[in-house]
Design a protein around this motif. Sequence first.
Motif, PDB file in Angstrom:
ATOM      1  N   HIS A 228      34.179 101.762  78.985  1.00 27.84           N
ATOM      2  CA  HIS A 228      35.139 100.709  78.682  1.00 27.84           C
ATOM      3  C   HIS A 228      36.109 100.590  79.865  1.00 27.84           C
ATOM      4  CE1 HIS A 228      38.290  98.958  75.664  1.00 27.84           C
ATOM      5  NE2 HIS A 228      37.872  98.101  76.533  1.00 27.84           N
ATOM      6  N   LEU A 229      37.238 101.330  79.824  1.00 25.68           N
ATOM      7  CA  LEU A 229      38.230 101.169  80.893  1.00 25.68           C
ATOM      8  C   LEU A 229      37.754 101.691  82.242  1.00 25.68           C
ATOM      9  CD1 LEU A 229      40.057 101.131  78.166  1.00 25.68           C
ATOM     10  CD2 LEU A 229      41.877 101.293  79.848  1.00 25.68           C
ATOM     11  N   GLY A 230      36.772 102.573  82.220  1.00 29.78           N
ATOM     12  CA  GLY A 230      36.208 103.079  83.468  1.00 29.78           C
ATOM     13  C   GLY A 230      35.487 102.010  84.265  1.00 29.78           C
ATOM     14  N   LYS A 231      35.251 100.865  83.642  1.00 28.62           N
ATOM     15  CA  LYS A 231      34.514  99.774  84.277  1.00 28.62           C
ATOM     16  C   LYS A 231      35.274  98.446  84.255  1.00 28.62           C
ATOM     17  CE  LYS A 231      30.295 101.830  84.402  1.00 28.62           C
ATOM     18  NZ  LYS A 231      29.335 101.782  85.506  1.00 28.62           N
ATOM     19  N   SER A 232      36.162  98.257  83.287  1.00 28.84           N
ATOM     20  CA  SER A 232      36.657  96.906  82.984  1.00 28.84           C
ATOM     21  C   SER A 232      37.739  96.407  83.929  1.00 28.84           C
ATOM     22  CB  SER A 232      37.183  96.855  81.541  1.00 28.84           C
ATOM     23  OG  SER A 232      38.313  97.700  81.383  1.00 28.84           O
ATOM     24  N   PHE A 233      38.185  97.209  84.893  1.00 27.96           N
ATOM     25  CA  PHE A 233      39.275  96.770  85.775  1.00 27.96           C
ATOM     26  C   PHE A 233      38.811  95.763  86.823  1.00 27.96           C
ATOM     27  CE2 PHE A 233      37.928  99.579  89.209  1.00 27.96           C
ATOM     28  CZ  PHE A 233      37.211 100.537  88.511  1.00 27.96           C
ATOM     29  N   ALA A 234      37.539  95.815  87.238  1.00 30.41           N
ATOM     30  CA  ALA A 234      37.037  94.833  88.216  1.00 30.41           C
ATOM     31  C   ALA A 234      35.536  94.987  88.399  1.00 30.41           C
ATOM     32  CB  ALA A 234      37.720  95.010  89.578  1.00 30.41           C
ATOM     33  N   THR A 235      34.860  93.869  88.488  1.00 26.59           N
ATOM     34  CA  THR A 235      33.444  93.804  88.864  1.00 26.59           C
ATOM     35  C   THR A 235      33.342  92.680  89.888  1.00 26.59           C
ATOM     36  OG1 THR A 235      32.828  94.431  86.604  1.00 26.59           O
ATOM     37  CG2 THR A 235      31.087  93.477  87.999  1.00 26.59           C
ATOM     38  N   SER A 236      32.897  93.011  91.093  1.00 30.18           N
ATOM     39  CA  SER A 236      32.869  92.004  92.164  1.00 30.18           C
ATOM     40  C   SER A 236      31.472  91.412  92.301  1.00 30.18           C
ATOM     41  CB  SER A 236      33.270  92.644  93.495  1.00 30.18           C
ATOM     42  OG  SER A 236      34.566  93.202  93.408  1.00 30.18           O
ATOM     43  N   ILE A 237      31.415  90.109  92.540  1.00 30.43           N
ATOM     44  CA  ILE A 237      30.110  89.479  92.793  1.00 30.43           C
ATOM     45  C   ILE A 237      30.167  88.684  94.096  1.00 30.43           C
ATOM     46  CG2 ILE A 237      29.549  89.352  90.340  1.00 30.43           C
ATOM     47  CD1 ILE A 237      29.955  86.305  90.482  1.00 30.43           C
ATOM     48  N   SER A 238      29.000  88.462  94.669  1.00 31.22           N
ATOM     49  CA  SER A 238      28.892  87.690  95.905  1.00 31.22           C
ATOM     50  C   SER A 238      29.182  86.219  95.616  1.00 31.22           C
ATOM     51  CB  SER A 238      27.483  87.838  96.475  1.00 31.22           C
ATOM     52  OG  SER A 238      26.519  87.448  95.518  1.00 31.22           O
ATOM     53  N   PRO A 239      29.661  85.494  96.629  1.00 35.72           N
ATOM     54  CA  PRO A 239      29.986  84.082  96.401  1.00 35.72           C
ATOM     55  C   PRO A 239      28.755  83.186  96.339  1.00 35.72           C
ATOM     56  CG  PRO A 239      30.491  84.696  98.655  1.00 35.72           C
ATOM     57  CD  PRO A 239      30.072  85.956  97.955  1.00 35.72           C
ATOM     58  N   TRP A 240      27.616  83.654  96.814  1.00 39.05           N
ATOM     59  CA  TRP A 240      26.404  82.821  96.870  1.00 39.05           C
ATOM     60  C   TRP A 240      25.447  83.200  95.766  1.00 39.05           C
ATOM     61  CZ3 TRP A 240      27.424  78.792  99.406  1.00 39.05           C
ATOM     62  CH2 TRP A 240      28.236  78.844 100.547  1.00 39.05           C
ATOM     63  N   VAL A 241      24.985  82.189  95.032  1.00 38.66           N
ATOM     64  CA  VAL A 241      23.957  82.398  94.014  1.00 38.66           C
ATOM     65  C   VAL A 241      22.629  81.961  94.611  1.00 38.66           C
ATOM     66  CG1 VAL A 241      23.207  81.914  91.658  1.00 38.66           C
ATOM     67  CG2 VAL A 241      25.657  81.848  92.229  1.00 38.66           C
ATOM     68  N   VAL A 242      21.737  82.927  94.833  1.00 41.16           N
ATOM     69  CA  VAL A 242      20.417  82.608  95.392  1.00 41.16           C
ATOM     70  C   VAL A 242      19.523  82.131  94.255  1.00 41.16           C
ATOM     71  CG1 VAL A 242      18.377  83.568  96.542  1.00 41.16           C
ATOM     72  CG2 VAL A 242      20.672  84.295  97.242  1.00 41.16           C
ATOM     73  N   PRO A 243      18.998  80.898  94.353  1.00 41.85           N
ATOM     74  CA  PRO A 243      18.166  80.391  93.253  1.00 41.85           C
ATOM     75  C   PRO A 243      16.889  81.223  93.097  1.00 41.85           C
ATOM     76  CG  PRO A 243      18.672  78.630  94.844  1.00 41.85           C
ATOM     77  CD  PRO A 243      19.117  79.922  95.452  1.00 41.85           C
ATOM     78  N   LEU A 244      16.445  81.406  91.866  1.00 43.44           N
ATOM     79  CA  LEU A 244      15.169  82.091  91.637  1.00 43.44           C
ATOM     80  C   LEU A 244      14.064  81.440  92.456  1.00 43.44           C
ATOM     81  CD1 LEU A 244      14.423  82.979  87.907  1.00 43.44           C
ATOM     82  CD2 LEU A 244      15.332  84.408  89.741  1.00 43.44           C
ATOM     83  N   ALA A 245      14.161  80.123  92.614  1.00 41.67           N
ATOM     84  CA  ALA A 245      13.128  79.390  93.343  1.00 41.67           C
ATOM     85  C   ALA A 245      12.999  79.869  94.787  1.00 41.67           C
ATOM     86  CB  ALA A 245      13.431  77.887  93.315  1.00 41.67           C
ATOM     87  N   ALA A 246      14.052  80.494  95.315  1.00 41.67           N
ATOM     88  CA  ALA A 246      13.990  81.005  96.691  1.00 41.67           C
ATOM     89  C   ALA A 246      13.354  82.393  96.744  1.00 41.67           C
ATOM     90  CB  ALA A 246      15.396  81.052  97.289  1.00 41.67           C
ATOM     91  N   LEU A 247      13.027  82.948  95.576  1.00 40.21           N
ATOM     92  CA  LEU A 247      12.574  84.347  95.527  1.00 40.21           C
ATOM     93  C   LEU A 247      11.091  84.488  95.180  1.00 40.21           C
ATOM     94  CD1 LEU A 247      15.728  85.870  93.806  1.00 40.21           C
ATOM     95  CD2 LEU A 247      15.005  86.173  96.185  1.00 40.21           C
ATOM     96  N   GLU A 248      10.346  83.401  95.270  1.00 39.31           N
ATOM     97  CA  GLU A 248       8.921  83.462  94.915  1.00 39.31           C
ATOM     98  C   GLU A 248       8.174  84.536  95.715  1.00 39.31           C
ATOM     99  OE1 GLU A 248       6.808  82.118  92.611  1.00 39.31           O
ATOM    100  OE2 GLU A 248       8.717  81.619  91.647  1.00 39.31           O
TER     101      GLU A 248
END
Lengths: 389, 389
Positions: A228-248
């Motif tokens: 719970h609190l051991g994780k809930s203070f922040a989770t960072s993600i990248s600004p770019w969403v790579v479409p699944l279509a680019a991952l064939e």
Amino acid sequence: MIEVPEGSLFGYGNLPYGVFSRPGEERRVGVRLGDSVVDVALLLDDEVFAAPTLNPFLAQGRARWDEVRARLRDLLRGDVPGEAVHPVGEVTLHLPFEVADYVDFYASEHHASNLGRLFRPDSEPLMPNWKHLPVGYHGRAGTVVVSGTDVVRPCGQRKAPDETAPTYGPSRRLDIEAELGFVVGTPSPLGGRIDVDSFADHVFGVVLVNDWSARDLQAWEYVPLGPHLGKSFATSISPWVVPLAALEAARVPLPGQDPEPLPYLRGREDWGLDIDLVVEWNGEEVSRPPYRTMYWSPAQMLAHLTVNGASARTGDLFASGTISGPEKSQRGAFIELTWGGREPVTVKGEQRTFLEDGDEVTISATAPGPDGGRISFGEVTGTIRPARD
Amino acid sequence: MIEVPEGSLFGYGNLPYGVFSRPGEERRVGVRLGDSVVDVALLLDDEVFAAPTLNPFLAQGRARWDEVRARLRDLLRGDVPGEAVHPVGEVTLHLPFEVADYVDFYASEHHASNLGRLFRPDSEPLMPNWKHLPVGYHGRAGTVVVSGTDVVRPCGQRKAPDETAPTYGPSRRLDIEAELGFVVGTPSPLGGRIDVDSFADHVFGVVLVNDWSARDLQAWEYVPLGPHLGKSFATSISPWVVPLAALEAARVPLPGQDPEPLPYLRGREDWGLDIDLVVEWNGEEVSRPPYRTMYWSPAQMLAHLTVNGASARTGDLFASGTISGPEKSQRGAFIELTWGGREPVTVKGEQRTFLEDGDEVTISATAPGPDGGRISFGEVTGTIRPARD
């Protein structure tokens, strides 16, 4: 025509989406090509991309995602109006989508085994359920932040095994978790479920995730209801969403599942992903977690998540859990890399175990691209700031 | 003047808020008085109440909540235009607010002890952390539904102790959890925290919660990361949000905490609440959980939730966990009431343990009101529908 540097990992086969702004202007959707961000609303003359999040576009579904991608791949090779093109260094990148629910899985056998040994040294490292279902839990959606956001060291309760009572204070065992996150576009109704082979109809794309973790808070709080609190203070993600279509070209079979999963987790399609992550600690590479070693596929995660009739919403984010390969140099969390802090690693000449104030961690990743060559996921980075009083 | 029946539990001291619609019309905010729903947007000529959720009003903060309540208490005693008043039976009540993050606590010592005995019969019923911090976890915000929504029996994996492998199918141990939920209005920033005595500046009001639970799914999945699919299929809440301001006369000291909590959990104000719940199974009363017996206060829950710097958002919902008193007739979950299914209860002449298809559960509650007499929280009800193939 937009200049794409030779060997760019953001070529025509990648085209990840993000949300950007320029000084004094509103947020809008951009697509990355080379070192440029292209204003999609302007290029396509479509208001859905003039939104401050990707959510309206995500909600339009797979046929539309495919159509827009095909159109962009076409248009971006021609003359693009100069006012739609900005150097990536001159824009601010924001959280790319509004997070609905956030679920974090635990899909790496090596990670789960390592943490089992560290947290429960007197028991079997893997719980009896682990090879039957992708174990996961809900995290805090409201504290998912974009790469570059500072992370304030969390305070909370921690109790060392030799202490009789917990104390309050800043975490002394602040850690990272290098993960991939999967972004749901097409929702599913309450009482319905998403078949394991319908994954690509619902999931739009992939982000990098750093699930910052305070191991001392987590170890004390997590029984019996989980982190719970051991994780809930922040989770960072990248600004770019790579479409699944680019991952064939990155799709590979899973390493193998034994016992065979129950039928609702058996798919006809391969959704293992040959994605290589790199973890840098203060600019020094300390680990290379290989996503292809994950036990459970993201298609299995989503099928499991909804098999009880839980609805999925546009903007749902589910992450893989820490990616750790079989080698020490492939571990995606510092608690594993330093074996609970007992085996320090050398970072810029210093012996280090957990994160210190001022430390910066950057996770990046690449994968085989659809046009040959490789594509990049960009990076997710964050710097630790001192705890507040 | 609106007629308020003699002894109504929805008198001038209550005035809970909800969201309603009439056939063919948009959703808007209403306040309940007697058996009427009053259109607040129309009465106050204020667009913030013409929204389909309470969130815009919740975000305005405590001073504004107090001002609006005072104004309504005044205006509703005078002439209210007829077009602003609707019989409650002639409107549809909706989810009253958009849920941001949903956290479920575990704050009843009797419930936690009972579940410890049932889930882990060979260990101490309470974990070592339980009296030091309000244990809680994140639930699925996207499956919080309004009272009256049918609940489809969830499918998933379950493994009885005498089985060697899990099987897939409909839950055989479907249960309820009778809880109160607290609705955050005023947000707090990332890296900040909400002091235990600032509770009423951030929390707007209280709803009834039924946290439907599939005990067989939960028992198999919950180690080590906590409950997931056993809970995420549906959580029902009452349509009326009772403002904290209506609960002044219900505030009582906690039953007592030993050991004394760490300083960040010590408040000057009493936030125990003298609220009596009633659980009806197919119309027959089976339990009366007393909220005043809870070990942790909601002010302590919120202080704990944010002590690590996690931000709170308008629309965050945190629930108390099952409310169970010391007596068998005060247990707020059927797994406790029937002691794991081994001691059936009689419901309408039938011996019952867990929920069967077609069963209906209704939770209601009352508390001392600010003008003397009592106030009602309305009810949260739901009917079990058969599992889908």
